[in-house]
Write a protein that holds these residues in place. Structure first.
Motif, PDB file in Angstrom:
ATOM      1  N   LYS A  56       0.853  -1.187   0.000  1.00  0.00           N
ATOM      2  CA  LYS A  56       0.000   0.000   0.000  1.00  0.00           C
ATOM      3  C   LYS A  56       0.889   1.237   0.000  1.00  0.00           C
ATOM      4  O   LYS A  56       1.796   1.369   0.833  1.00  0.00           O
ATOM      5  CB  LYS A  56      -0.922   0.020   1.225  1.00  0.00           C
ATOM      6  N   ASP A  57       0.585   2.157  -0.999  1.00  0.00           N
ATOM      7  CA  ASP A  57       1.332   3.406  -1.146  1.00  0.00           C
ATOM      8  C   ASP A  57       0.427   4.530  -0.663  1.00  0.00           C
ATOM      9  O   ASP A  57      -0.682   4.747  -1.201  1.00  0.00           O
ATOM     10  CB  ASP A  57       1.718   3.615  -2.611  1.00  0.00           C
ATOM     11  N   MET A  58       0.884   5.264   0.350  1.00  0.00           N
ATOM     12  CA  MET A  58       0.037   6.294   0.943  1.00  0.00           C
ATOM     13  C   MET A  58      -0.220   7.459  -0.002  1.00  0.00           C
ATOM     14  O   MET A  58      -1.078   8.308   0.269  1.00  0.00           O
ATOM     15  CB  MET A  58       0.655   6.805   2.251  1.00  0.00           C
ATOM     16  N   THR A  59       0.478   7.534  -1.141  1.00  0.00           N
ATOM     17  CA  THR A  59       0.217   8.581  -2.129  1.00  0.00           C
ATOM     18  C   THR A  59      -0.689   8.089  -3.244  1.00  0.00           C
ATOM     19  O   THR A  59      -1.124   8.877  -4.093  1.00  0.00           O
ATOM     20  CB  THR A  59       1.535   9.074  -2.741  1.00  0.00           C
ATOM     21  N   SER A  60      -0.973   6.789  -3.253  1.00  0.00           N
ATOM     22  CA  SER A  60      -1.712   6.205  -4.368  1.00  0.00           C
ATOM     23  C   SER A  60      -3.214   6.395  -4.186  1.00  0.00           C
ATOM     24  O   SER A  60      -3.751   6.255  -3.078  1.00  0.00           O
ATOM     25  CB  SER A  60      -1.393   4.723  -4.502  1.00  0.00           C
ATOM     26  N   VAL A  61      -3.907   6.698  -5.312  1.00  0.00           N
ATOM     27  CA  VAL A  61      -5.358   6.842  -5.296  1.00  0.00           C
ATOM     28  C   VAL A  61      -6.009   5.915  -6.305  1.00  0.00           C
ATOM     29  O   VAL A  61      -7.232   6.009  -6.541  1.00  0.00           O
ATOM     30  CB  VAL A  61      -5.772   8.305  -5.598  1.00  0.00           C
TER      31      VAL A  61
END
Length: 513
Positions: A56-61
């Motif tokens: 999980k990438d905290m910048t990914s949407v």
């Protein structure tokens, strides 16, 4: 404003919380509340991660690295009911606040294991283990620091709750399981009661008898194989009065009964050539049948080594003197005298005994007769024959009978010599038992054998001389006896002639008349 998908009544509280964060009045360590209901906006709730490997990438949407095509919240539920979870979190410095207002707000994350298998959380550099639900460490809090690295709460409590193996299913939060019977556990499976993963602590109750615990695949913990990247720590304690043994399939480790030595051990599991081993801080033993400890180095004991109790032991006394006591009675003592020496106390029975007598270990060898003659000359300047010398030395020996004061329970009379008297005749045959002159006297009893042999040899010589004299006298006697026999024969002939002469004279007289 109320965003679609938010539960009713949450818009105002969230706005107030955001405003407080902007004004700097919300502490970094403030308590957090999370939504656990399903919605399309997850930043304010906890995102559930099912079993498997996830990134999980905290910048990914968008995509698999997002949370259902939304930015992920700072709380994750790790659902390990169907299997283990391995979660990688990227760009943890970017969260819902920092994306809008910059990296001035401290980013904090919570990870909760809601299943009964293990889970891991990593930032790509550091890895943290989240234990199963109901165990300490099943919920951890992590802060994100420079470099997008997670630093997580790894604190542990010294309290290790214990429960017997029969009730392990009903109390999963117990971290130390007790057992009173010999058991084998494959830690890669749900080997404990009611298909539960086993803990890393065992209390072993040996009150009813010896117990052996066998652990295989010890590199697994709650279904997660740590053998390639970590070592698992195990604790064992013997709570009973008999021997407990730990076995990893190759090595045995023994735990003494409670209160009598090493009754507790800590073991680390490591893997070599795909084989799982336990390395414990107690000595390994040969097997459960021999339970002989194996030491790779010297063992130093400052005072006593006891055997089965307090009355049979080896004791290091001053001197130094090593003493052996059996049933409270001193049986043997060895001293540090040059060349080695010691004392056998009491009465000893020997099945066989030999004495070193090799010529390679002797010097200044001379006939005993020479030594005895020297002793004679030290006392008398007169010349003497060997017979006289042997008679002189034997006359100085006074055989006695006595009752030993060492054998207090035995009044049987024994036979021997008095060391002090023997020392006056043959000083070299008597020794002091210890290093000081005041110690009791001892006698080299086997040395007396050489003296007896020398006396026997001398008596043999005398006997042979007497036998020679007897032989000469016998020959002379035979000659005399032969002469007497010859004389008797001659006497018989003379007597016969005299009778014949008398008969003739008688006949001649008759003729005359």
């Amino acid at each position: 404003p109320h965003r679609p998908g938010w539960p009713s009544g949450l818009a105002l509280p969230m706005a107030v919380e955001c405003l407080a964060a902007l004004l700097g009045v919300l502490p970094h360590a403030a308590a957090q509340s999370f939504l656990t209901t399903e919605s399309s906006f997850y930043q304010a709730g906890c995102f559930t991660v099912q079993d498997g490997t996830h990134t999980k990438d905290m910048t990914s949407v968008f995509g698999s690295t997002s949370c259902l095509n939304e930015r992920c919240p700072s709380c994750f539920l790790l659902e390990t009911v169907g299997g283990i979870v391995d979660l990688t979190l990227q760009n943890c410095l970017t969260n819902v606040f920092s994306s809008a207002f910059g990296p001035t707000v401290f980013a904090s994350y919570t990870f909760i294991n809601t299943g009964y298998r293990g889970a891991t959380v990593t930032d790509g550099t550091n890895r943290y283990f989240v234990t199963r639900s109901g165990y300490r460490g099943s919920s951890i809090v992590c802060n994100c620091i420079s470099g997008n690295l997670l630093t997580c709460d790894a604190s542990v409590t010294p309290v290790m709750y214990s429960i017997d193996d029969g009730n392990y299913f009903t109390t999963p939060s117990a971290v130390c399981m007790t057992t009173a019977t010999t058991q084998s556990y494959d830690l890669s499976t749900r080997a404990c009661q009611n298909s539960r993963y086993c803990p890393t602590c065992w209390g072993i109750d040996t009150s009813a008898g010896a117990v052996t615990i066998t652990l295989t695949n010890c590199g697994f913990y709650f279904g997660v194989d740590h053998s390639a990247t970590a070592m698992v720590d195990y604790q064992f304690i013997n709570m009973g009065t008999n021997l407990a043994t730990i076995f990893d399939g190759t090595n045995y480790y023994s735990l003494a009964a409670r209160g009598s030595g090493a009754s507790r051990t800590s073991c680390l599991c490591y893997v070599s050539s795909s084989v799982h081993y336990l390395a414990c801080d107690v000595s390994a033993v040969d097997s459960t049948s021999t339970t002989v400890n194996k030491f790779q180095e010297n063992v130093q004991v400052l005072s006593q080594v006891q055997f089965g109790g307090t009355t049979t032991y080896l004791n290091l006394a001053s001197g130094p003197v090593l003493e052996m006591y059996v049933g409270g009675y001193r049986a043997l003592s060895g001293t540090s005298t040059a060349g080695g020496s010691g004392t056998l106390h009491g009465t000893w029975n020997l099945d066989a005994a030999t004495v070193t007598s090799d010529a390679r270990f002797k010097r200044d060898v001379e006939p005993l007769r020479t030594t005895l003659r020297r002793l004679w000359k030290e006392e008398s300047a007169d010349n003497a024959s060997e017979d006289q010398i042997i008679h002189w030395i034997l006359s100085k020996l006074r055989p006695v009978s006595y009752v030993s004061t060492f054998e207090k329970s035995n009044s049987t009379r024994r036979f021997g010599f008095i060391a002090q008297e023997l020392e006056q005749a043959i000083p070299d045959m008597v020794r002091d038992a210890g290093k000081t002159e005041g110690d009791h006297k001892t006698v080299h009893m086997l040395d007396l054998l050489a003296l007896v042999v020398a006396a026997a040899q001398q008596q043999g010589s005398q006997l042979r001389a007497l036998q020679g004299e007897d032989r000469v006298q016998g020959e002379q006697l035979q000659q005399l006896e032969q002469r007497v026999a010859d004389l008797e024969k001659l006497y018989q002939r003379v007597d016969a002639l005299e009778r014949d002469m008398r008969q003739r004279r008688s006949l001649e007289g008759n003729d005359t008349s």
